[in-house]
Design an enzyme around this catalytic site. Structure first.
Site, mmCIF file in Angstrom:
data_model
loop_
_atom_site.group_PDB
_atom_site.id
_atom_site.type_symbol
_atom_site.label_atom_id
_atom_site.label_comp_id
_atom_site.label_asym_id
_atom_site.label_seq_id
_atom_site.Cartn_x
_atom_site.Cartn_y
_atom_site.Cartn_z
ATOM 1 N N ASP A 156 0.887 -1.171 0.000
ATOM 2 C CA ASP A 156 0.000 0.000 0.000
ATOM 3 C C ASP A 156 0.914 1.207 0.000
ATOM 4 O OD1 ASP A 156 -2.206 -1.672 0.215
ATOM 5 O OD2 ASP A 156 -2.223 -1.568 2.404
ATOM 6 N N GLU A 213 -8.932 0.170 -4.638
ATOM 7 C CA GLU A 213 -8.022 0.880 -3.731
ATOM 8 C C GLU A 213 -6.877 1.479 -4.546
ATOM 9 O OE1 GLU A 213 -6.691 -2.054 -0.893
ATOM 10 O OE2 GLU A 213 -8.637 -2.113 0.109
#
Ligand SMILES: [Zn+2]
Length: 236
Positions: A156, A213
């Site tokens: 991430d 995402e």
């Protein structure tokens, strides 16, 4: 240099990733213990610089390996769990992912950006905790299957400027809603450009985006890596 630094981690992390023992080659050039024995027996200088670490070994990515910034959200209370669940703010990943991210850092730098990480390897027991809170496979992988984070092959991340200020990506990290989706286009031109820049850099080095995402990328083929469940601990 990274490979040599990583040796400490492979020895340590062999204990934490179940598959690691299978991933460390028995070949002399890949096994530091073998080299030491060899040295004693035949007085041959160990070729430490040529030791190669398996692509699937888990190693630590450090800020100085590129122009990286570590902003490991789960080592703070600033996350959707509202709890510090990692002892230490470390980015641990399969070596193949680290190698690709070092290339990504160079690409980012050419464009005047730095890569900022929010999460890397994530133990399976943390995945279970996340699943209890967000029971939605668009945003949190079901621990029964495991996330690619649990396999040490997903990151991430975002882009920052060279001073370390994160670029505007339209939502915060871990915003579980349509505004964080790649196909959500009701955003400013600047935000769309920033997301595109991140996507171009990451896909150029072998990572795959996740539609829901903007911050999540998985290394191609990482679904095949085994799951890990050992906590992220601090160095002694
Ligand atoms: Zn992720």
């Amino acid at each position: 240099m990274l490979m040599v630094k990583g040796i400490n981690y492979i020895l340590y992390l062999c204990f934490i990733i179940s598959s690691c023992a299978n991933n460390v080659s028995d070949r002399p050039s890949e096994n530091p213990l073998f080299i030491e024995e060899h040295h004693q027996e035949e007085d041959i200088k160990p070729m430490v610089d040529t030791i190669e670490i398996s692509d699937t070994a888990i190693i630590e990515l450090k800020e100085e390996d590129g122009s990286f910034l570590l902003n490991m959200k789960y080592a703070t209370e600033d996350n959707f769990l509202k709890e510090k669940v990692y002892d230490c703010a470390k980015c641990l990943l399969r070596k193949k992912a680290v190698d690709a991210l070092i290339k990504a850092s160079a690409l980012a730098e050419q464009k005047g950006y730095r890569i900022m990480f929010f999460d890397c390897y994530r133990p399976l027991y943390i995945q279970e905790k996340m699943w209890e809170i967000v029971n939605d496979p668009r945003y949190v992988a079901n621990p029964a299957k495991g996330s690619i984070h649990n396999r040490g092959g997903a990151v991430d991340l975002t882009l920052a400027d060279m001073e370390g200020n994160a670029l505007d990506m339209g939502t915060k990290f871990d915003h579980f809603g349509k505004e964080a989706h790649h196909d959500y286009l009701e955003l400013s031109e600047e935000v769309l450009k920033n997301r595109e820049e991140l996507k171009n850099i990451m896909t150029a080095v072998g990572f795959i985006p996740l539609n829901s995402e903007w911050w999540h990328y998985s290394l191609e083929g990482a679904r095949n890596y085994s799951l890990g469940n050992t906590p992220i601990v601090c160095d002694e």
